[in-house]
Design an enzyme around this catalytic site. Structure first.
Site, short mmCIF file in Angstrom:
data_model
loop_
_atom_site.label_atom_id
_atom_site.label_comp_id
_atom_site.label_asym_id
_atom_site.label_seq_id
_atom_site.Cartn_x
_atom_site.Cartn_y
_atom_site.Cartn_z
N ASP A 150 20.56 -5.00 -65.47
CA ASP A 150 20.08 -5.76 -66.63
C ASP A 150 21.21 -6.35 -67.48
O ASP A 150 21.07 -6.52 -68.68
CB ASP A 150 19.18 -4.89 -67.54
CG ASP A 150 18.06 -4.25 -66.76
OD1 ASP A 150 17.52 -4.91 -65.88
OD2 ASP A 150 17.75 -3.07 -67.02
N GLU A 151 22.33 -6.67 -66.85
CA GLU A 151 23.48 -7.18 -67.60
C GLU A 151 23.32 -8.66 -67.94
O GLU A 151 24.09 -9.20 -68.74
CB GLU A 151 24.78 -7.01 -66.80
CG GLU A 151 25.18 -5.58 -66.51
CD GLU A 151 24.61 -5.09 -65.19
OE1 GLU A 151 23.80 -5.82 -64.58
OE2 GLU A 151 24.97 -3.97 -64.76
N LYS A 169 22.78 -10.89 -65.14
CA LYS A 169 23.29 -11.55 -63.92
C LYS A 169 22.46 -12.78 -63.56
O LYS A 169 22.98 -13.73 -63.00
CB LYS A 169 23.29 -10.57 -62.73
CG LYS A 169 24.20 -9.37 -62.91
CD LYS A 169 24.14 -8.44 -61.72
CE LYS A 169 22.83 -7.74 -61.53
NZ LYS A 169 22.44 -6.84 -62.63
N GLY A 214 15.04 -7.35 -61.47
CA GLY A 214 14.29 -8.41 -62.14
C GLY A 214 15.28 -9.29 -62.87
O GLY A 214 15.85 -8.89 -63.87
N HIS A 215 15.54 -10.46 -62.32
CA HIS A 215 16.50 -11.37 -62.95
C HIS A 215 15.75 -12.41 -63.76
O HIS A 215 14.85 -13.05 -63.25
CB HIS A 215 17.34 -12.07 -61.89
CG HIS A 215 18.34 -11.16 -61.25
ND1 HIS A 215 19.15 -11.54 -60.22
CD2 HIS A 215 18.65 -9.89 -61.52
CE1 HIS A 215 19.92 -10.53 -59.88
NE2 HIS A 215 19.63 -9.51 -60.65
N GLN A 235 21.01 -4.81 -59.69
CA GLN A 235 21.37 -3.57 -60.39
C GLN A 235 22.84 -3.63 -60.84
O GLN A 235 23.38 -4.71 -60.99
CB GLN A 235 21.11 -2.34 -59.52
CG GLN A 235 19.63 -2.06 -59.28
CD GLN A 235 19.07 -2.77 -58.07
OE1 GLN A 235 19.71 -2.83 -57.04
NE2 GLN A 235 17.88 -3.30 -58.19
P1 IMP Z 1 14.67 2.49 -57.99
O1 IMP Z 1 15.73 1.49 -57.67
O2 IMP Z 1 13.32 1.87 -58.27
O3 IMP Z 1 14.60 3.60 -56.99
O4 IMP Z 1 15.07 3.20 -59.38
C1 IMP Z 1 16.20 4.05 -59.50
C2 IMP Z 1 16.88 3.86 -60.85
O5 IMP Z 1 17.47 2.57 -60.89
C3 IMP Z 1 15.94 3.91 -62.06
O6 IMP Z 1 16.65 4.45 -63.15
C4 IMP Z 1 15.62 2.45 -62.32
O7 IMP Z 1 15.24 2.22 -63.66
C5 IMP Z 1 16.97 1.84 -62.01
N1 IMP Z 1 16.89 0.43 -61.61
C6 IMP Z 1 16.58 -0.07 -60.39
N2 IMP Z 1 16.63 -1.42 -60.40
C7 IMP Z 1 17.03 -1.78 -61.63
C8 IMP Z 1 17.32 -3.04 -62.25
O8 IMP Z 1 17.25 -4.12 -61.65
N3 IMP Z 1 17.71 -2.99 -63.55
C9 IMP Z 1 17.84 -1.82 -64.22
N4 IMP Z 1 17.59 -0.63 -63.70
C10 IMP Z 1 17.19 -0.60 -62.40
#
Ligand code: IMP
Length: 424
Positions: free
Chosen positions: A12-13, A15, A39-40, A219
């Site tokens: 969520d920086e 990007k 989610g961009h 991420q």
């Molecule tokens: P997963 O990727 O759904 O397995 O989630 C694992 C961890 O990564 C959790 O803390 C999510 O909130 C975090 N996470 C996964 N994708 C994102 C992203 O795009 N932005 C922020 N956090 C993410």
């Protein structure tokens, strides 16, 4: 020239905005990891999109997009997004899908619920962990399997047999049928069948021709499976270190690496966050920064900038330049704090401990810098930023020893300052 855009925090920086800006000049835009957990936010000609699977290149006519082998793809989510973007653009985006990319199957989401990892880790509940686990266990279904209906159904049936054995009581598993899963995949995936192919070869050839290739990370470094804040991480390689393998190219060829960080820190999901602000200040950042997840809508935890975590990310991403986003959200703060080191068991430490228990016990040691009150959303030149804002940026660049090439002062593409300080 090949350029990578990489997250330096817990995702969520911002990007999405940076890749969207850079994609304008790109011939090929490659998403290299993760799936619809990302989610961009992209604002294209005034229309706001939350993209989860499609790269930002899809918003420019003529740019080709690649979904790399390191991704996990939810075909139904991809189709929905593809159709929306095609409607917005007036033409279908040009896409190559890596034949070795893994697919997220309906049972992956079910497994995430049954096993409770959604609760424990605070995942996005998109089936990401179970899909990557199937990949490592060598029972995954890949994009290439969509090319042969009979083989696809057989593979799904074999996987379902195992799942029924392991979860004899689970009604949601018992009711799954291989034939209908295969039907759904092929219906939703119909426009993609002809573009499943050698994505690594496509990228290698574009790089060999000297084209502008943009690699879009999902991420951030602190969510990396191997080097993030384990176990509160995602299940893929999110860093530059993982990029080459996820795409199937040599890392040395990626000369430009843009590390993206917010001017403060946010995190969604569970796990330690030493600089987290509870109370009014945290709420203020959350409201002013609209810090709610693009994928899940969850409120993001907010806190001061953590230079210990950023230095860790810089070692993994080896950024040649930094992009600092959401600087405007700090406007109006009298004092801004930056964490340089942690205190752990009475000792000052400069790096992230690997043990999640120790990380949880780290207390931030802060330095204070002056804030500013001027509206910086209207500023377009670095030298027009208030002195205090420039000082704050200098603290970040100095701590990481990386120049800042871009500062974002608002969500739209125009609200951007190019500093003129780049790797050259
Ligand atoms: P997963 O990727 O759904 O397995 O989630 C694992 C961890 O990564 C959790 O803390 C999510 O909130 C975090 N996470 C996964 N994708 C994102 C992203 O795009 N932005 C922020 N956090 C993410």
């Amino acid at each position: 020239m090949a350029t990578a855009v990489l997250g330096m925090q817990w995702g969520d920086e911002g990007k999405g905005k940076i890749t969207h800006l850079l994609a304008e000049n790109a011939d090929l835009v490659v998403r290299f990891n993760g799936g619809p957990n990302a989610g961009h936010t992209v604002i294209d000609r005034g229309v706001k999109f939350g993209t989860h699977q499609m790269p930002a290149g899809a918003f420019y006519a003529g740019a080709r997009c690649v979904l790399a082998g390191g991704m996990v793809i939810d075909v139904a989510v991809l189709r929905e997004e593809y159709d929306k973007i095609a409607q917005h653009m007036g033409e279908e985006p040009e896409l190559v899908i890596a034949e070795n990319a893994h697919l997220i199957m309906p049972y992956h989401r079910i497994l995430e619920e049954l096993e409770g990892s959604g609760e424990a880790i605070g995942t996005t509940r998109r089936g990401i962990g179970p899909a990557y686990r199937d990949k490592a266990a060598r029972v995954g279904i890949r994009a290439v399997d969509l090319l042969d209906r009979e083989r696809l159904e057989e593979k799904i049936e074999a996987r379902l047999r195992l799942l029924r054995e392991n979860w004899p009581e689970a009604g949601a598993i018992a009711s799954l049928s291989a034939a209908s899963i295969a039907d759904d995949l092929l219906n939703a995936g119909q426009p993609f069948i002809s573009v499943i192919g050698d994505a690594a070869g496509t990228v290698q050839a574009a790089m060999a021709r000297g084209e502008e290739v943009l690699f879009e990370g999902a991420q951030g470094a602190l969510l990396d499976l191997d080097y993030g804040s384990y176990p509160y991480v995602t299940s893929s390689s999110t860093t530059f270190a993982g990029l080459a393998n996820s795409i199937g190219i040599g890392a040395l060829e990626v000369k430009r690496r843009i590390g993206v960080t917010k001017a403060y820190t946010t995190r969604v999901g569970a796990g330690s966050f030493p600089t987290e602000l509870s109370g009014k200040l945290g709420e203020r950042l959350q409201q002013a920064g609209a810090e709610f997840g693009v994928t899940t809508g969850r409120p993001r935890r907010c806190g001061w900038l953590d230079l210990v975590a950023l230095r860790h990310a810089a070692r993994l991403n080896a950024p040649t330049e930094l992009a600092i986003t959401k600087l405007d959200i700090l406007t109006g703060m009298k004092e801004i704090r930056v964490c340089h080191s942690y205190r752990l068991d009475g000792r000052e430490i400069m790096s992230l401990p690997a043990s999640s228990e120790e990380f949880g016990a780290c207390e931030p040691i802060y330095e204070s810098v002056a804030g500013w009150s001027e509206d910086i959303t209207v500023v377009r030149r670095y030298e027009d930023l208030p002195h205090a804002a420039r000082e704050y940026l200098a603290v970040i660049a100095h701590a990481l020893d990386v120049p800042i090439f871009l500062v974002s002062v608002g969500p739209s593409p125009e609200e951007t300052i190019l500093t003129g300080f780049d790797r050259d």
